[in-house]
Design an enzyme around this catalytic site. Structure first.
Site, PDB file in Angstrom:
ATOM      1  CG  ASP A  52       5.574   8.066  17.297  1.00 37.33           C
ATOM      2  OD1 ASP A  52       6.350   8.386  16.379  1.00 37.33           O
ATOM      3  OD2 ASP A  52       4.349   8.327  17.292  1.00 37.33           O
ATOM      4  CG  ASP A  56       4.407   7.500  12.680  1.00 36.62           C
ATOM      5  OD1 ASP A  56       4.749   7.220  13.854  1.00 36.62           O
ATOM      6  OD2 ASP A  56       5.074   7.169  11.682  1.00 36.62           O
ATOM      7  CG  ASP A  60      10.230   7.684  15.243  1.00 38.16           C
ATOM      8  OD1 ASP A  60      10.981   7.980  16.199  1.00 38.16           O
ATOM      9  OD2 ASP A  60       9.158   8.282  15.009  1.00 38.16           O
ATOM     10  CG  ASP A 129      17.272  -9.017  13.461  1.00 37.16           C
ATOM     11  OD1 ASP A 129      17.212 -10.216  13.159  1.00 37.16           O
ATOM     12  OD2 ASP A 129      16.860  -8.545  14.539  1.00 37.16           O
ATOM     13  CG  ASP A 231      15.260 -13.521  11.248  1.00 37.52           C
ATOM     14  OD1 ASP A 231      14.724 -13.512  12.360  1.00 37.52           O
ATOM     15  OD2 ASP A 231      14.647 -13.828  10.203  1.00 37.52           O
ATOM     16  CG  HIS A 351      11.371  -9.858  18.409  1.00 35.18           C
ATOM     17  ND1 HIS A 351      12.614 -10.395  18.667  1.00 35.18           N
ATOM     18  CD2 HIS A 351      11.038 -10.274  17.166  1.00 35.18           C
ATOM     19  CE1 HIS A 351      13.005 -11.102  17.621  1.00 35.18           C
ATOM     20  NE2 HIS A 351      12.072 -11.041  16.693  1.00 35.18           N
TER      21      HIS A 351
HETATM   22  C1  GLC Z   1      12.709 -14.848  13.482  1.00 36.52           C
HETATM   23  C2  GLC Z   1      12.272 -13.539  14.093  1.00 36.52           C
HETATM   24  C3  GLC Z   1      10.781 -13.435  14.023  1.00 36.52           C
HETATM   25  C4  GLC Z   1      10.370 -13.505  12.574  1.00 36.52           C
HETATM   26  C5  GLC Z   1      10.915 -14.748  11.894  1.00 36.52           C
HETATM   27  C6  GLC Z   1      10.802 -14.651  10.404  1.00 36.52           C
HETATM   28  O1  GLC Z   1      12.248 -15.922  14.200  1.00 36.52           O
HETATM   29  O2  GLC Z   1      12.749 -13.436  15.398  1.00 36.52           O
HETATM   30  O3  GLC Z   1      10.293 -12.277  14.625  1.00 36.52           O
HETATM   31  O4  GLC Z   1       8.970 -13.501  12.484  1.00 36.52           O
HETATM   32  O5  GLC Z   1      12.292 -14.912  12.155  1.00 36.52           O
HETATM   33  O6  GLC Z   1      11.691 -13.691   9.925  1.00 36.52           O
END
Ligand code: GLC
Length: 581
Positions: A52, A56, A60, A129, A231, A351
């Site tokens: 950060d 905040d 970022d 993404d 994604d 993640h």
């Molecule tokens: C993918 C992402 C995940 C997200 C899901 C909906 O699985 O990696 O973090 O919640 O798509 O977009």
């Protein structure tokens, strides 16, 4: 005369090797055709939790920019950054309200341009993404789509008019009732959302929507980004007649959701419209439902995507479904299925997962470092592009929060609410979250031992893991034997040895339940990797003598004693060894 003879020999050697190369080039399997994205070492940054810059409490772009030299120092060659587009943040950016805008929490487009430039100046590529199975319900398209049944945007989404009765059940992964249809009184109709209510599914059957997406992709590709991670795209194509599905299908919904309808047609169109026109790589999220699906997604002659991202390892039921034998067996199966054609990603965390060392290693103080290094050795010595999740290079662990208030992931909070509403087993759920929650991988990056681990001067959006005083960058940077510096050795080794990228993989001592052993081999060169996945000493039977092998890397400070006539080698707890044979 001697010189003349020597030059003749030289010319002949060249001619011979050129013909050889010519033959080899046309004969080599597709998997060995060189590509930058096969040789890449991808570092995944979760921007909300990396650094950060403005106090905040939210990471970022400027924060990432301030750490570019750190990223470079890791030896990685590409960064995959989770979504940074404008978003109301129902799902931490996976609900995009403007695909050409930057999320306010993260900064501005000027910050983005500076980030891209800073990465490129350091020879690091950027993969973004692409979240287009769904948008946010706050995207202009959806706002318009809701307003009337005759809106030009109506068919950008999936609607079911209520006078037809209730639509056939569709399971939602994140909805508080697991119901993927949400009634909207404005037009007396239901809309479809496989994820949360704030993530309505886009209608890929509509060519107008598809071309909007290609234009968005071109916008980013024109900026100079180097790739896209698609994604949840496996879910994008649907049978829009929405037939009833067999009762209980939601227990195993993938065969009904993934790789449906004309998905391959859409990907081929996307490839023609975008990928073929730019030097960008593309990686799927997931790999379909079978090897055949995965090949159809990524084999070069399909003209769809570049690489699959198989979930089998991270999908092993947590924690009880894991065994090293299963783990080895599935990586070996993926390798052999892709030995000649196609390409896959290799990873143990992201993640959406628990921390790598807590999941596959041992996060106790005694073994955390050794097992982190051992797992990194695995990722960096397999065939396939390594995807390495930020924080794993420090050996960051699960936070394992006790209280529901500490969790921020909407998926976890909605499921908690659902169990409360239906009288489900909350205690069991809390236990499961502690280990498997996505928030475990989302706690702030641990930069140093000062307040909030040096991540922010404000209040972090999610609690810092209390172990930051021990596990942090500052402590590891100056320790030559740290997890961090070991990772740097691994990236260097991979970049110096193409055999680790393209070399044939061959598993040894397959039935050994404790040790993962394999060789990698290319053009007469061979390396041997030995990994003890347990907290006790373990033996591995190599069936050939390695007494002349040269040790390249070891995760212990003290290298192992040379075992003179070794074909059976004893490894120390979580020991990782790489030899040149
Ligand atoms: C993918 C992402 C995940 C997200 C899901 C909906 O699985 O990696 O973090 O919640 O798509 O977009």
């Amino acid at each position: 005369m001697r010189l003349y003879l020597l030059s003749l020999i030289f010319v002949f050697t060249c001619l011979f090797s050129c013909t050889q190369t010519a033959i080899c080039q046309s004969d080599i399997p597709e998997s060995n055709v060189k590509k930058w994205w096969k040789e890449a070492i991808v570092y995944q940054i979760y921007p909300r939790s990396f650094k950060d810059s403005d106090g905040d409490g939210i990471g970022d772009l400027k924060g990432i920019i301030s750490k570019l030299d750190y990223i470079k120092s890791l030896g990685v060659t590409a960064v995959w950054i989770n979504p940074i587009y404008s978003s109301p943040n129902d799902d931490n950016g996976y609900d995009v309200s403007d695909y050409r805008g930057i999320m306010k929490d993260f900064g501005t487009m000027a910050d983005f341009d500076a980030l891209l430039k800073g990465l490129h100046q350091r020879g690091i590529k950027l993969v973004m993404d692409l979240v287009v199975n769904h948008s946010s319900d706050e995207h202009e398209w959806f706002k318009q789509s809701r307003t009337s049944r005759t809106s030009p945007y109506r068919d950008y989404y999936h609607w079911w008019n209520a006078e037809r009765g209730k639509p056939p059940y569709r399971y939602s992964l994140f909805d508080v009732n697991h119901d993927a249809w949400k009634y909207d009184s404005l037009t007396n109709a239901y809309y479809l959302h496989y994820f949360s209510r704030k993530q309505p599914d886009l209608n890929w059957e509509n060519p107008k929507l598809r071309h909007e997406v290609y234009d968005i992709m071109k916008f980013w590709a024109d900026k100079g980004i180097d790739g896209f991670r698609l994604d949840a795209f496996g879910f994008a194509a649907k049978d829009t007649s929405f037939p009833a599905l067999p009762e209980g299908y939601e227990k195993n919904f993938m065969p009904y959701y993934s790789m449906q309808g004309n998905l391959h047609g859409y990907l081929q169109e996307m490839n023609k419209e975008v990928f073929s026109k730019y030097n960008v790589m593309s990686v799927a999220e997931g790999a379909g439902n079978s090897f055949k699906d995965a090949h159809n997604l990524v084999d070069a002659d399909r003209n769809e995507l570049n690489m699959a991202y198989p979930f089998d390892a991270v999908d092993m039921p947590k924690p009880e479904g894991y065994s090293l034998l299963r783990f080895k067996e599935l990586f070996s199966r993926w390798d052999s299925a892709f030995a000649n054609k196609g390409w896959v990603a290799v990873f143990l965390a992201n993640h959406d997962q628990a921390r790598m060392v807590s999941r596959f290693g041992n996060d106790s103080p005694e073994f955390r470092e050794l097992s982190s290094k051992m797992l990194s050795t695995f990722i960096m010595t397999m065939r396939g592009t390594p995807y390495y999740y930020n924080g794993d290079e420090l050996g960051m662990t699960n936070a394992g929060f006790d209280k529901i208030e500490d969790y921020k992931d909407m998926a976890a909070l909605n499921e908690y609410q659902r169990l409360k509403n239906t009288g489900g087993d909350i205690q069991l759920f809390m236990e499961q979250l502690k280990f498997g929650s996505r928030d475990n991988g989302r706690t702030p990056f641990q930069w140093n031992g000062s307040t909030n681990a040096g991540f922010t001067s404000g209040t972090p959006w999610i609690n810092v893991n209390p172990n930051y005083k021990v596990i942090n960058y500052a402590a590891e940077q100056n320790d030559p034997n740290s997890v961090l510096n070991y990772f740097r050795k691994l990236t260097k080794l991979r970049k110096q040895n193409q055999l680790l990228v393209y070399g044939k993989y061959n598993e040894l001592d397959k039935t050994n339940p404790d040790v993962y052993a394999y060789t990698r081999e290319l053009a007469g060169q061979k390396m041997l990797v030995l990994l003890n996945f347990t907290k006790t000493a373990a033996r591995v039977n190599l069936s050939s003598n390695i007494s002349t092998a040269q040790l390249v890397l070891c995760n212990y400070d003290k290298v192992p004693q040379k075992n003179k006539y070794a074909s059976v080698v004893t490894l120390r707890p979580y020991e990782a060894l790489i030899y040149k044979l």
